[in-house]
Design an enzyme around this catalytic site. Structure first.
Site, PDB file in Angstrom:
ATOM      1  N   CYS A 234       0.839  -1.197   0.000  1.00  0.00           N
ATOM      2  CA  CYS A 234       0.000   0.000   0.000  1.00  0.00           C
ATOM      3  C   CYS A 234       0.882   1.258   0.000  1.00  0.00           C
ATOM      4  O   CYS A 234       1.769   1.387  -0.842  1.00  0.00           O
ATOM      5  CB  CYS A 234      -0.954  -0.061   1.187  1.00  0.00           C
ATOM      6  N   ASP A 328      -7.924  -5.649  -6.559  1.00  0.00           N
ATOM      7  CA  ASP A 328      -7.662  -4.679  -5.496  1.00  0.00           C
ATOM      8  C   ASP A 328      -8.698  -3.555  -5.582  1.00  0.00           C
ATOM      9  O   ASP A 328      -8.836  -2.914  -6.617  1.00  0.00           O
ATOM     10  CB  ASP A 328      -6.241  -4.127  -5.682  1.00  0.00           C
ATOM     11  N   HIS A 362      -6.445  -6.514  -2.118  1.00  0.00           N
ATOM     12  CA  HIS A 362      -5.373  -5.595  -1.713  1.00  0.00           C
ATOM     13  C   HIS A 362      -4.450  -6.198  -0.661  1.00  0.00           C
ATOM     14  O   HIS A 362      -3.230  -6.094  -0.768  1.00  0.00           O
ATOM     15  CB  HIS A 362      -5.992  -4.309  -1.173  1.00  0.00           C
TER      16      HIS A 362
END
Length: 420
Positions: A234, A328, A362
């Site tokens: 991230c 994601d 994700h």
């Protein structure tokens, strides 16, 4: 008499378990359930339905679940598909050294959709899932401005060094670093906001802070240089890519579902700064359950006005591994990774590789972590949608964790691996 057997009874959390049941009637329908309570008191459970064979046995390595929280042959399904009883909870081990997760396995007669008292089970067994191998040492780091926790493998070393960085969750997250140390890497779990005297919120990024962390790790007597590895997810992946681009100390970089441009907050380093592509918060989508979909808040870095925000990744001296979940719902990770690969090709660079997983979301983490589609994120003060199909996602976690270790071994040198 029914018996459930899981081996090993004590193991690292990323290692496979062999689970089987014996002593039942032939062609008997049973429910097998796993349950654990995390350090915040949240109960996580998974259950699946199996038919016994002609000998009254079930072997999860061989037999297909007929339904429940998963279906098909899933030897680790009872752990990979754990779900919380409290909405928007994410299973994240906090005390990674002193205590394991204790996972209880129960067998119930017939088809059971809801949790039953343990006294009604036909058989049960409890296994321990540890996040640090014997001898792994945790050292709290307060060195200059650097804040984090250093995990050293058992043995004399020196060991290849790795910095581990998470994203918008903030604070100090240690479970991946302790598992990497258990696999022979001296790993610094690095905090950069929301912890001790660091900034309370995500904001401008000083690459000098991360350079200080890299130098600290390289100067440790048990760390083998001359270069380090970075694993980031991230926002942490964005930072990791910036470190790879500008810091010569970095020899191997793993970016999990990140971006190739500076987003949201300025990045500065010594005598220059990179202005960010602004987040478009007005594009956030909120479901009827109050869950936030952030995937639309990122503008396209290919736009001419954003070109100065794109990291010149072709300048990186070390190797880069991009890991992407194609479903994601937090970042448009596939598009960002594709742009990186095209940029590398444009400049004739071959030091970047891409692992792209269809239908994964994700939060691609070690296989110790069950699939999490949505969880609370303090950064936005709401639960956030992470995306992914459960079965594809957990398969991506198992495969990518193996590939991450291979990549780090290849480009940082061999480790002295530890195990329980």
């Amino acid at each position: 008499m029914a018996t459930i057997t899981a081996t090993p009874k004590s193991s690292l959390a990323d290692e496979p378990l062999k689970i089987s049941v014996t002593g039942l009637e032939p062609s008997q329908l049973v429910t097998i359930q796993a349950s654990l309570t995390d350090e915040r008191g949240v109960l996580f459970q998974a259950r699946a339905f199996y038919w016994t064979d002609k000998n009254g046995q079930v072997d999860l390595m061989r037999d297909a679940a007929q339904g429940g929280d998963y279906s098909g042959v899933q030897p680790m399904g009872l752990l990979l598909f754990l779900k919380p009883d409290k909405p928007f909870s994410r299973l994240m081990k906090r005390d990674v050294i002193n205590t394991p997760y204790e996972v209880r396995l129960d067998v119930f007669d017939s088809f059971q959709m809801v949790s039953l008292p343990h006294e009604q089970s036909l058989a049960s067994q409890t296994v321990e899932r540890w996040y640090a191998a014997p001898g792994v040492q945790r050292i709290l780091v307060r060195h200059g401005k650097v804040r984090g926790a250093l995990f050293l493998p058992a043995g004399q070393g020196p060991f290849p060094g790795v910095i581990d960085i998470f994203g918008g969750v903030g604070g100090l997250t240690e479970f991946r670093a302790s598992l990497l140390a258990s696999r022979g890497f001296a790993t610094l779990a690095l905090a950069y906001f929301g912890y001790e005297d660091l900034p309370c919120c995500l904001g401008p990024m000083d690459l000098g802070y991360f350079e200080e962390a890299a130098n600290f790790l390289l100067n440790h007597p048990k760390v083998r240089g001359p270069r380090l590895g970075i694993v980031g997810i991230c926002k942490g992946a964005e930072i990791a890519l910036a470190m790879a681009t500008y810091l010569p100390q970095i020899g191997a970089t793993v970016c999990i579902n990140g971006t190739h441009a500076v987003h949201g907050y300025v990045l500065y380093y010594r005598d220059f700064c990179i202005q960010p592509i602004p987040y478009k918060h007005e594009r956030m989508l909120i479901t009827h359950q109050g869950v936030v979909d952030l995937s639309n808040i990122f503008e396209d870095p290919r736009a001419k006005l954003h070109q100065d925000s794109v990291l010149p990744v072709e300048k990186a001296q070390g190797k880069i591994l991009l890991i992407v979940g194609e479903s994601d719902r937090n970042y448009n990770s596939k598009a960002f990774a594709t742009e990186i690969m095209e940029r590398m090709k444009k400049f004739g660079k071959t030091h970047c590789a891409l692992l792209s997983y269809p239908n994964a979301g994700h939060l691609i983490e070690p296989p110790a972590s069950p699939f999490c589609n949505e969880s609370w994120l303090p950064f936005v003060s709401r639960p956030v949608l992470w995306g992914g199909d459960a079965e594809a996602h957990v398969a991506a976690q198992v495969h990518s964790w193996r590939e991450i270790q291979k990549f780090l071994h290849l480009h940082l040198g061999p480790t002295q691996s530890s195990s329980l």
